[in-house]
Scaffold this motif. Structure first.
Motif, PDB file in Angstrom:
ATOM      1  N   LYS A  64       1.227  -1.252   0.166  1.00  0.00           N
ATOM      2  CA  LYS A  64       0.168  -0.189   0.178  1.00  0.00           C
ATOM      3  C   LYS A  64       0.863   1.288  -0.734  1.00  0.00           C
ATOM      4  O   LYS A  64       1.850   1.657   0.710  1.00  0.00           O
ATOM      5  CB  LYS A  64      -1.021   0.101   1.292  1.00  0.00           C
ATOM      6  N   PHE A  65       0.743   2.451  -1.021  1.00  0.00           N
ATOM      7  CA  PHE A  65       1.152   3.360  -0.811  1.00  0.00           C
ATOM      8  C   PHE A  65       0.006   4.774  -1.334  1.00  0.00           C
ATOM      9  O   PHE A  65      -0.478   4.409  -1.940  1.00  0.00           O
ATOM     10  CB  PHE A  65       2.475   3.647  -1.859  1.00  0.00           C
ATOM     11  N   ALA A  66       0.308   5.538  -0.875  1.00  0.00           N
ATOM     12  CA  ALA A  66      -0.364   6.725  -1.593  1.00  0.00           C
ATOM     13  C   ALA A  66       0.054   7.696  -2.187  1.00  0.00           C
ATOM     14  O   ALA A  66       1.535   8.025  -2.342  1.00  0.00           O
ATOM     15  CB  ALA A  66      -1.145   7.547  -0.126  1.00  0.00           C
ATOM     16  N   MET A  67      -0.035   8.781  -3.185  1.00  0.00           N
ATOM     17  CA  MET A  67      -0.118   9.360  -3.746  1.00  0.00           C
ATOM     18  C   MET A  67      -0.577  10.782  -3.228  1.00  0.00           C
ATOM     19  O   MET A  67      -2.197  10.923  -3.936  1.00  0.00           O
ATOM     20  CB  MET A  67      -0.262   9.643  -5.672  1.00  0.00           C
ATOM     21  N   MET A  68       0.125  11.853  -2.920  1.00  0.00           N
ATOM     22  CA  MET A  68      -0.156  13.035  -2.987  1.00  0.00           C
ATOM     23  C   MET A  68      -0.163  13.934  -3.223  1.00  0.00           C
ATOM     24  O   MET A  68       0.990  14.511  -3.220  1.00  0.00           O
ATOM     25  CB  MET A  68      -0.576  13.448  -1.206  1.00  0.00           C
ATOM     26  N   THR A  69      -0.855  15.104  -4.198  1.00  0.00           N
ATOM     27  CA  THR A  69      -0.772  16.690  -4.329  1.00  0.00           C
ATOM     28  C   THR A  69      -1.759  17.040  -4.765  1.00  0.00           C
ATOM     29  O   THR A  69      -3.123  17.175  -4.362  1.00  0.00           O
ATOM     30  CB  THR A  69       0.659  16.002  -6.453  1.00  0.00           C
ATOM     31  N   GLY A  70      -0.908  18.382  -5.250  1.00  0.00           N
ATOM     32  CA  GLY A  70      -2.236  20.023  -5.157  1.00  0.00           C
ATOM     33  C   GLY A  70      -2.623  20.289  -6.441  1.00  0.00           C
ATOM     34  O   GLY A  70      -1.412  20.528  -6.924  1.00  0.00           O
ATOM     35  N   LEU A  71      -3.281  21.172  -6.619  1.00  0.00           N
ATOM     36  CA  LEU A  71      -3.563  21.730  -7.482  1.00  0.00           C
ATOM     37  C   LEU A  71      -4.302  23.537  -6.922  1.00  0.00           C
ATOM     38  O   LEU A  71      -4.378  23.879  -6.595  1.00  0.00           O
ATOM     39  CB  LEU A  71      -5.020  21.505  -8.629  1.00  0.00           C
ATOM     40  N   MET A  72      -3.202  24.127  -8.020  1.00  0.00           N
ATOM     41  CA  MET A  72      -3.141  25.893  -7.245  1.00  0.00           C
ATOM     42  C   MET A  72      -4.336  26.051  -8.807  1.00  0.00           C
ATOM     43  O   MET A  72      -4.007  26.224  -9.407  1.00  0.00           O
ATOM     44  CB  MET A  72      -2.260  26.563  -7.720  1.00  0.00           C
ATOM     45  N   PRO A  73      -5.858  26.101  -7.988  1.00  0.00           N
ATOM     46  CA  PRO A  73      -6.143  26.718  -9.285  1.00  0.00           C
ATOM     47  C   PRO A  73      -6.389  28.113  -9.899  1.00  0.00           C
ATOM     48  O   PRO A  73      -7.068  29.034  -9.743  1.00  0.00           O
ATOM     49  CB  PRO A  73      -8.266  26.348  -8.040  1.00  0.00           C
ATOM     50  N   SER A  74      -5.770  28.800 -10.200  1.00  0.00           N
ATOM     51  CA  SER A  74      -5.300  29.937 -10.511  1.00  0.00           C
ATOM     52  C   SER A  74      -5.648  30.400 -12.225  1.00  0.00           C
ATOM     53  O   SER A  74      -5.476  31.878 -12.818  1.00  0.00           O
ATOM     54  CB  SER A  74      -3.696  30.626 -10.063  1.00  0.00           C
ATOM     55  N   GLY A  75      -5.854  29.544 -13.180  1.00  0.00           N
ATOM     56  CA  GLY A  75      -6.671  29.799 -14.265  1.00  0.00           C
ATOM     57  C   GLY A  75      -6.557  28.764 -15.252  1.00  0.00           C
ATOM     58  O   GLY A  75      -6.742  27.927 -14.673  1.00  0.00           O
ATOM     59  N   LEU A  93      -2.311   4.213 -11.585  1.00  0.00           N
ATOM     60  CA  LEU A  93      -2.241   3.197 -12.133  1.00  0.00           C
ATOM     61  C   LEU A  93      -1.652   2.364 -11.818  1.00  0.00           C
ATOM     62  O   LEU A  93      -2.192   0.958 -11.905  1.00  0.00           O
ATOM     63  CB  LEU A  93      -2.469   3.420 -14.116  1.00  0.00           C
ATOM     64  N   MET A  94      -1.179   2.546 -11.151  1.00  0.00           N
ATOM     65  CA  MET A  94      -0.312   1.705 -10.554  1.00  0.00           C
ATOM     66  C   MET A  94      -0.837   1.641  -9.418  1.00  0.00           C
ATOM     67  O   MET A  94       0.132   0.724  -8.454  1.00  0.00           O
ATOM     68  CB  MET A  94       1.403   2.669 -10.078  1.00  0.00           C
ATOM     69  N   GLY A  95      -1.405   1.591  -8.693  1.00  0.00           N
ATOM     70  CA  GLY A  95      -2.384   0.920  -8.021  1.00  0.00           C
ATOM     71  C   GLY A  95      -1.879   2.294  -6.376  1.00  0.00           C
ATOM     72  O   GLY A  95      -2.782   1.888  -5.291  1.00  0.00           O
ATOM     73  N   ALA A  96      -1.986   2.837  -6.434  1.00  0.00           N
ATOM     74  CA  ALA A  96      -1.371   4.529  -5.374  1.00  0.00           C
ATOM     75  C   ALA A  96      -3.340   4.873  -4.954  1.00  0.00           C
ATOM     76  O   ALA A  96      -3.769   4.897  -5.378  1.00  0.00           O
ATOM     77  CB  ALA A  96      -0.938   5.347  -5.971  1.00  0.00           C
ATOM     78  N   GLU A  97      -3.241   4.777  -3.396  1.00  0.00           N
ATOM     79  CA  GLU A  97      -4.436   6.220  -3.038  1.00  0.00           C
ATOM     80  C   GLU A  97      -3.740   6.850  -3.695  1.00  0.00           C
ATOM     81  O   GLU A  97      -3.109   7.657  -2.883  1.00  0.00           O
ATOM     82  CB  GLU A  97      -4.825   6.025  -1.684  1.00  0.00           C
TER      83      GLU A  97
END
Ligand code: TRP
Ligand code: SF4
Length: 368
Positions: A64-75, A93-97
């Motif tokens: 089990k592993f996770a991927m986390m990232t954020g998007l800056m909604p600026s345009g 696709l590799m199975g990350a949460e």
């Protein structure tokens, strides 16, 4: 004085080597073979990492592993953003949460964007394009920083206890209350997937541009300060190079001349290619004699990052450009064709994305 990476005013990063020596980012080279299916890895666009070994091992052992990232909604969502979307989708696709946040609080505090505008941009630009590019609802947790659940906010408040003002000043220079809030919120974004309410401790990878590294370093330190309380694993990270803008310089969503949006009409997009800065010589004769410089060419960047997946085919463009066989007119024409084809297909997929986008929004965790 030492250089400082400033997450809110990055221009271009000119010297990626410096990031290894000065900031202690590790090279990504040793993972290139294992992850060679990924175009950005193969081509050195994802160039750096911290603690990626943990993630590689989870992938290999199917843990089990996770991927986390954020998007800056600026345009508008452009080809620079597509690179991040492709990475998110690849991890899914590799199975990350897959933990994906809309940084609407940060957009409000640091960029003066209202919550309704941030939401509209996040949905119409980011989410819709993500889904059209292949994001699904499987293992997906999407949230807005301004509208989420209590355990996340509780963790964010607890993080404050483990920080000093001097430490933040050393990392970020001049502080404002808005910066402090943004920084602590981002640390909560990255660490909360490991709370018991979200399935507990697990390796987490955060794919970002190098400008975000100050947040990563701070969050990794913070993780360790909760030993005994929460057993956080320090988050891993990867760093990608930024695509340059069409006229050189920075690709920016606020300058339409610098980018091609994924919602742009294919004809307009093609016209932008014809105006883009190339690595060509002043005259055809010179170019035939000396060859072009693909390294300085924004048209080549598009092929390299997005439009040609086959390495052999790309290498041929590179070689033919360098040796002066390929001239910019022809090369631009071919690139414009590839671009148009991509956009036509992508925009069809956008039309079909709405149901999934609605469902992601409807099913997300939020304040009731
Ligand atoms: N600060 C990031 C940006 O400017 C957005 C962001 C918010 C983020 N939370 C995050 C990125 C968590 C990575 C991880 O783009
Ligand atoms: Fe760029 Fe193509 Fe001209 Fe080479 S031939 S400089 S890759 S546009």
């Amino acid at each position: 004085m030492k250089d400082r990476l400033d997450p809110w005013t990055v221009g271009e990063i000119k010297d990626y080597q410096n990031l290894f020596t000065e900031f202690g980012i590790g090279s990504f080279e040793s993972y290139q073979k294992k992850l060679s299916d990924n175009r950005y890895v193969r081509r050195g666009i994802i160039f750096g990492q911290r603690d990626f070994g943990r993630i590689m091992s989870a992938i290999e052992k199917k843990e089990k592993f996770a991927m986390m990232t954020g998007l800056m909604p600026s345009g508008r969502f452009h080809f620079g953003h597509k690179m991040v979307a492709d990475q998110i989708i690849n991890y899914q696709l590799m199975g990350a949460e897959t933990f994906l946040c809309c940084a609407d609080l940060e957009a409000y505090l640091m960029r003066g964007i209202s919550y309704p505008d941030a939401r509209k941009i996040a949905v119409e630009e980011y989410l819709t394009n993500y889904v059209a590019l292949g994001l699904t609802e499987k293992n997906l947790h999407f949230w807005f920083q301004s509208d989420y659940v209590m355990p996340y906010y509780r963790l964010r408040d607890m993080l404050a206890k483990k920080l000093t003002l001097n430490e933040l000043k050393a990392i970020y220079g001049d502080l404002t209350p808005g910066k402090i809030f943004s920084v602590i919120t981002q640390a909560a974004d990255i660490l909360h997937p490991q709370l018991p309410e979200f399935g507990g401790r697990k390796p987490t990878v955060v794919p970002v541009g190098a400008d975000q590294d100050p947040h990563i370093r701070l969050t990794r330190d913070l993780a360790a300060r909760f030993a005994g309380e929460f057993d956080f694993i320090p988050p891993s990270s990867t760093y990608h190079k930024f695509m340059r803008g069409l006229s050189g310089g920075k690709m920016s969503s606020s300058d339409p001349r610098s980018h091609i949006a994924l919602t742009e009409s294919p004809e307009e997009a093609a016209a932008k290619i014809s105006r883009a800065k190339t690595g060509g010589r002043n005259t055809v004769e010179e170019q035939k004699k000396d060859g072009g410089v693909p390294e300085d060419c924004m048209v080549y960047d598009l092929l390299l990052y997005h439009l040609i997946d086959d390495d052999k085919e790309l290498l041929k463009v590179y070689g033919d450009c360098k040796s002066g066989i390929l001239l910019c007119g022809e090369c631009k024409k071919k690139t414009a064709e590839l671009l148009k084809e991509f956009l036509v297909e992508h925009q069809k997929k956008r039309l079909k994305a709405k149901a999934t986008v609605d469902s992601i929004l409807e099913n997300r965790l939020r304040t009731k």
